[in-house]
Design an enzyme around this catalytic site. Structure first.
Site, mmCIF file in Angstrom:
data_model
loop_
_atom_site.group_PDB
_atom_site.id
_atom_site.type_symbol
_atom_site.label_atom_id
_atom_site.label_comp_id
_atom_site.label_asym_id
_atom_site.label_seq_id
_atom_site.Cartn_x
_atom_site.Cartn_y
_atom_site.Cartn_z
ATOM 1 C CB VAL A 46 -0.913 0.021 1.247
ATOM 2 C CG1 VAL A 46 -1.736 1.306 1.300
ATOM 3 C CG2 VAL A 46 -1.811 -1.209 1.293
ATOM 4 C CG PHE A 47 2.532 5.038 -2.583
ATOM 5 C CD1 PHE A 47 3.879 5.032 -2.248
ATOM 6 C CD2 PHE A 47 1.956 6.215 -3.034
ATOM 7 C CE1 PHE A 47 4.639 6.195 -2.362
ATOM 8 C CE2 PHE A 47 2.703 7.377 -3.159
ATOM 9 C CZ PHE A 47 4.050 7.370 -2.821
ATOM 10 N N GLY A 48 1.327 5.235 0.611
ATOM 11 C CA GLY A 48 0.758 6.389 1.296
ATOM 12 C C GLY A 48 1.573 7.631 1.023
ATOM 13 C CE1 TYR A 49 -2.119 11.842 -1.466
ATOM 14 C CE2 TYR A 49 -2.139 9.537 -2.114
ATOM 15 C CZ TYR A 49 -2.796 10.743 -1.951
ATOM 16 O OH TYR A 49 -4.125 10.840 -2.257
ATOM 17 N N GLY A 50 0.082 10.932 2.206
ATOM 18 C CA GLY A 50 -0.444 11.949 3.130
ATOM 19 C C GLY A 50 -0.610 11.326 4.495
ATOM 20 C CB SER A 51 -3.358 11.429 6.966
ATOM 21 O OG SER A 51 -4.392 10.870 6.186
ATOM 22 C CD GLU A 89 -7.456 7.221 1.523
ATOM 23 O OE1 GLU A 89 -7.501 8.254 0.826
ATOM 24 O OE2 GLU A 89 -6.981 7.227 2.675
#
Length: 182
Positions: free
Chosen positions: A10-15, A88
């Site tokens: 899983v790619f996360g870029y914010g919270s 999301e």
């Protein structure tokens, strides 16, 4: 089944980077190419109102984005996907995609990520730094002031050693305008 065939990232870029909300087996810095972190999503509830929307992060086309990749066990894949979709895809401003990512240890992987839907009514587009800063400075929603969201994001990015010069510029502009108003 071979380990690499059973991997789910899983790619996360914010919270999602500091508050994933799901169990994972490995956490690495990662870079997604072809997308950039951007304050490009109108927030009508959490960081703004329908009358005075705020801005939150989206993964928009262009450039690359440093973030975090989480490796989830194969047996947890469906539960994590269900959770992420509830989190999301509430208003469908994001689209779920498999993104190629470069992991911090040099490996390449595919990771589920959520990119902004440019056709959605909540898509704010590519705002200039000063325009974004003005919106952020003036907006507040159910989860608090929009500037607190930006400052919190910047603090967490700093702790993780991730620089986002555009977002830092927005934060600096907001901070300057807040100090000038005092």
């Amino acid at each position: 089944m071979a380990r690499d065939m059973d991997e789910f990232w899983v790619f996360g870029y914010g919270s999602l980077m500091w508050n994933p909300g799901f169990a994972y087996e490995e956490r690495l810095t990662a870079r997604a190419f072809g997308f950039r972190r951007s304050l490009c999503v109108w927030s009508h509830v959490h960081r703004g109102t329908p009358e005075k929307p705020g801005l939150v992060l989206g993964l928009d086309r262009g450039g690359s984005c440093r973030g975090v990749a989480f490796r989830v066990s194969g047996e947890d894949r469906e539960d994590v996907l269900d959770y992420l979709r509830r989190r999301e895809l509430v208003t469908n401003v994001y689209k779920e995609r498999m993104l190629p990512v470069s992991l911090g240890d040099g490996r390449q992987a595919k990771a589920v990520g959520y990119i902004v839907d440019r056709r959605h009514v909540q898509y704010a587009g590519a705002l200039g730094m000063e325009d974004a800063a003005e919106i952020v400075r003036k907006s507040t929603g159910q989860s608090g002031p929009n500037d607190a969201y930006v400052f919190n994001t910047l603090e967490h990015l700093k702790q993780m050693g991730i620089r986002d010069l555009w977002l830092e510029g927005v934060g600096s502009s907001v901070a300057s305008r807040l100090q000038a108003a005092v």
